[in-house]
Design a protein around this motif. Structure first.
Motif, PDB file in Angstrom:
ATOM      1  N   GLN A  56       0.822  -1.208   0.000  1.00  0.00           N
ATOM      2  CA  GLN A  56       0.000   0.000   0.000  1.00  0.00           C
ATOM      3  C   GLN A  56       0.854   1.255   0.000  1.00  0.00           C
ATOM      4  O   GLN A  56       1.928   1.291   0.601  1.00  0.00           O
ATOM      5  CB  GLN A  56      -0.920   0.028   1.212  1.00  0.00           C
ATOM      6  CG  GLN A  56      -2.115  -0.863   1.078  1.00  0.00           C
ATOM      7  CD  GLN A  56      -3.217  -0.460   2.042  1.00  0.00           C
ATOM      8  OE1 GLN A  56      -2.958   0.055   3.121  1.00  0.00           O
ATOM      9  NE2 GLN A  56      -4.451  -0.688   1.640  1.00  0.00           N
ATOM     10  N   LEU A  57       0.316   2.258  -0.681  1.00  0.00           N
ATOM     11  CA  LEU A  57       0.876   3.606  -0.620  1.00  0.00           C
ATOM     12  C   LEU A  57      -0.122   4.464   0.134  1.00  0.00           C
ATOM     13  O   LEU A  57      -1.338   4.218   0.075  1.00  0.00           O
ATOM     14  CB  LEU A  57       1.107   4.168  -2.021  1.00  0.00           C
ATOM     15  CG  LEU A  57       2.122   3.416  -2.884  1.00  0.00           C
ATOM     16  CD1 LEU A  57       2.183   4.016  -4.289  1.00  0.00           C
ATOM     17  CD2 LEU A  57       3.502   3.450  -2.250  1.00  0.00           C
ATOM     18  N   HIS A  58       0.381   5.466   0.838  1.00  0.00           N
ATOM     19  CA  HIS A  58      -0.481   6.343   1.623  1.00  0.00           C
ATOM     20  C   HIS A  58      -0.261   7.796   1.233  1.00  0.00           C
ATOM     21  O   HIS A  58       0.793   8.149   0.668  1.00  0.00           O
ATOM     22  CB  HIS A  58      -0.189   6.166   3.114  1.00  0.00           C
ATOM     23  CG  HIS A  58      -0.627   4.844   3.648  1.00  0.00           C
ATOM     24  ND1 HIS A  58      -0.051   3.665   3.270  1.00  0.00           N
ATOM     25  CD2 HIS A  58      -1.598   4.511   4.518  1.00  0.00           C
ATOM     26  CE1 HIS A  58      -0.632   2.656   3.890  1.00  0.00           C
ATOM     27  NE2 HIS A  58      -1.579   3.146   4.660  1.00  0.00           N
ATOM     28  N   ARG A  59      -1.236   8.623   1.591  1.00  0.00           N
ATOM     29  CA  ARG A  59      -1.150  10.054   1.299  1.00  0.00           C
ATOM     30  C   ARG A  59       0.189  10.594   1.782  1.00  0.00           C
ATOM     31  O   ARG A  59       0.620  10.322   2.902  1.00  0.00           O
ATOM     32  CB  ARG A  59      -2.291  10.787   2.005  1.00  0.00           C
ATOM     33  CG  ARG A  59      -2.327  12.270   1.687  1.00  0.00           C
ATOM     34  CD  ARG A  59      -3.493  12.973   2.347  1.00  0.00           C
ATOM     35  NE  ARG A  59      -4.735  12.459   1.780  1.00  0.00           N
ATOM     36  CZ  ARG A  59      -5.769  12.013   2.505  1.00  0.00           C
ATOM     37  NH1 ARG A  59      -5.689  12.012   3.815  1.00  0.00           N
ATOM     38  NH2 ARG A  59      -6.856  11.584   1.913  1.00  0.00           N
ATOM     39  N   GLY A  60       0.870  11.291   0.882  1.00  0.00           N
ATOM     40  CA  GLY A  60       2.161  11.890   1.213  1.00  0.00           C
ATOM     41  C   GLY A  60       3.354  11.084   0.744  1.00  0.00           C
ATOM     42  O   GLY A  60       4.470  11.612   0.708  1.00  0.00           O
ATOM     43  N   ASP A  61       3.171   9.798   0.389  1.00  0.00           N
ATOM     44  CA  ASP A  61       4.283   9.018  -0.153  1.00  0.00           C
ATOM     45  C   ASP A  61       4.720   9.623  -1.489  1.00  0.00           C
ATOM     46  O   ASP A  61       3.893  10.059  -2.286  1.00  0.00           O
ATOM     47  CB  ASP A  61       3.872   7.554  -0.378  1.00  0.00           C
ATOM     48  CG  ASP A  61       3.835   6.732   0.900  1.00  0.00           C
ATOM     49  OD1 ASP A  61       4.534   7.095   1.871  1.00  0.00           O
ATOM     50  OD2 ASP A  61       3.110   5.715   0.923  1.00  0.00           O
ATOM     51  N   ASP A  62       6.020   9.651  -1.726  1.00  0.00           N
ATOM     52  CA  ASP A  62       6.580  10.213  -2.962  1.00  0.00           C
ATOM     53  C   ASP A  62       6.958   9.096  -3.924  1.00  0.00           C
ATOM     54  O   ASP A  62       7.578   8.102  -3.522  1.00  0.00           O
ATOM     55  CB  ASP A  62       7.817  11.056  -2.658  1.00  0.00           C
ATOM     56  CG  ASP A  62       7.489  12.284  -1.833  1.00  0.00           C
ATOM     57  OD1 ASP A  62       6.434  12.893  -2.084  1.00  0.00           O
ATOM     58  OD2 ASP A  62       8.285  12.628  -0.939  1.00  0.00           O
ATOM     59  N   VAL A  63       6.579   9.279  -5.190  1.00  0.00           N
ATOM     60  CA  VAL A  63       6.884   8.305  -6.235  1.00  0.00           C
ATOM     61  C   VAL A  63       7.362   9.031  -7.483  1.00  0.00           C
ATOM     62  O   VAL A  63       7.112  10.219  -7.664  1.00  0.00           O
ATOM     63  CB  VAL A  63       5.652   7.426  -6.581  1.00  0.00           C
ATOM     64  CG1 VAL A  63       5.230   6.587  -5.385  1.00  0.00           C
ATOM     65  CG2 VAL A  63       4.486   8.260  -7.083  1.00  0.00           C
ATOM     66  N   SER A  64       8.057   8.291  -8.345  1.00  0.00           N
ATOM     67  CA  SER A  64       8.467   8.790  -9.655  1.00  0.00           C
ATOM     68  C   SER A  64       7.840   7.897 -10.709  1.00  0.00           C
ATOM     69  O   SER A  64       7.801   6.677 -10.546  1.00  0.00           O
ATOM     70  CB  SER A  64       9.991   8.741  -9.796  1.00  0.00           C
ATOM     71  OG  SER A  64      10.605   9.570  -8.851  1.00  0.00           O
ATOM     72  N   ALA A  65       7.342   8.490 -11.786  1.00  0.00           N
ATOM     73  CA  ALA A  65       6.708   7.730 -12.866  1.00  0.00           C
ATOM     74  C   ALA A  65       7.657   7.643 -14.052  1.00  0.00           C
ATOM     75  O   ALA A  65       8.405   8.574 -14.335  1.00  0.00           O
ATOM     76  CB  ALA A  65       5.408   8.402 -13.294  1.00  0.00           C
ATOM     77  N   ASP A  66       7.614   6.487 -14.744  1.00  0.00           N
ATOM     78  CA  ASP A  66       8.433   6.339 -15.935  1.00  0.00           C
ATOM     79  C   ASP A  66       7.646   5.784 -17.117  1.00  0.00           C
ATOM     80  O   ASP A  66       8.174   5.671 -18.213  1.00  0.00           O
ATOM     81  CB  ASP A  66       9.651   5.454 -15.662  1.00  0.00           C
ATOM     82  CG  ASP A  66       9.290   3.996 -15.409  1.00  0.00           C
ATOM     83  OD1 ASP A  66       8.106   3.683 -15.205  1.00  0.00           O
ATOM     84  OD2 ASP A  66      10.209   3.163 -15.408  1.00  0.00           O
ATOM     85  N   LYS A  67       6.377   5.427 -16.909  1.00  0.00           N
ATOM     86  CA  LYS A  67       5.573   4.875 -17.990  1.00  0.00           C
ATOM     87  C   LYS A  67       4.104   5.113 -17.670  1.00  0.00           C
ATOM     88  O   LYS A  67       3.707   5.108 -16.512  1.00  0.00           O
ATOM     89  CB  LYS A  67       5.853   3.374 -18.132  1.00  0.00           C
ATOM     90  CG  LYS A  67       5.190   2.726 -19.323  1.00  0.00           C
ATOM     91  CD  LYS A  67       5.632   1.277 -19.463  1.00  0.00           C
ATOM     92  CE  LYS A  67       5.044   0.683 -20.727  1.00  0.00           C
ATOM     93  NZ  LYS A  67       5.489  -0.700 -20.933  1.00  0.00           N
ATOM     94  N   ALA A  68       3.312   5.313 -18.714  1.00  0.00           N
ATOM     95  CA  ALA A  68       1.867   5.466 -18.553  1.00  0.00           C
ATOM     96  C   ALA A  68       1.160   4.480 -19.469  1.00  0.00           C
ATOM     97  O   ALA A  68       1.632   4.192 -20.571  1.00  0.00           O
ATOM     98  CB  ALA A  68       1.440   6.889 -18.900  1.00  0.00           C
ATOM     99  N   LYS A  69       0.046   3.945 -18.989  1.00  0.00           N
ATOM    100  CA  LYS A  69      -0.794   3.084 -19.803  1.00  0.00           C
ATOM    101  C   LYS A  69      -2.231   3.346 -19.395  1.00  0.00           C
ATOM    102  O   LYS A  69      -2.635   3.001 -18.286  1.00  0.00           O
ATOM    103  CB  LYS A  69      -0.435   1.610 -19.611  1.00  0.00           C
ATOM    104  CG  LYS A  69      -1.216   0.688 -20.526  1.00  0.00           C
ATOM    105  CD  LYS A  69      -0.690  -0.729 -20.470  1.00  0.00           C
ATOM    106  CE  LYS A  69      -1.453  -1.560 -21.488  1.00  0.00           C
ATOM    107  NZ  LYS A  69      -0.986  -2.952 -21.480  1.00  0.00           N
ATOM    108  N   GLY A  70      -2.980   3.982 -20.297  1.00  0.00           N
ATOM    109  CA  GLY A  70      -4.365   4.329 -19.978  1.00  0.00           C
ATOM    110  C   GLY A  70      -4.423   5.249 -18.769  1.00  0.00           C
ATOM    111  O   GLY A  70      -3.765   6.276 -18.721  1.00  0.00           O
TER     112      GLY A  70
END
Length: 107
Positions: A56-70
């Motif tokens: 699970q991820l929670h409000r405030g967790d930081d992530v980086s995106a490298d791909k999108a699908k839909g």
């Protein structure tokens, strides 16, 4: 010699559009990352709710995106998450559950 040049020119012309498509720039993602906005959301192994959850991820967790699908981003966690997932854990999250960080340059 002229026939060879013409054949070469034709082959080049036919291959150029394919090559140009192959090196087209990838979709750019926010270089400053994203913040999870949902209270709690599953990080999944693939871009749909049919894929099992990793954690699970929670409000405030930081992530980086490298791909999108839909409606989904493939992300990796920037740091250890609130729920204890280690940094650089990869998975998929719906775009609706994150917002872009605002990049700021401080002089």
């Amino acid at each position: 010699m002229r026939k060879i040049m013409t054949a070469f020119g034709l082959a080049t012309a036919l291959l150029l559009p394919v090559s140009a498509q192959a090196v087209a720039p990838a979709k750019r993602f926010n270089s400053c990352g994203y913040e999870v906005t949902a209270k709690a959301v599953k990080l999944r192994t693939g871009p749909s709710t049919r894929h099992p959850g990793i954690g699970q991820l929670h409000r405030g967790d930081d992530v980086s995106a490298d791909k999108a699908k839909g409606a989904w981003y493939r992300v990796s966690t920037d740091n250890k998450t609130v729920s204890g997932l280690p940094a650089e854990t990869e998975g998929w999250i719906r775009k609706a559950h994150v917002r872009e960080h605002v990049c700021m340059q401080l002089d």
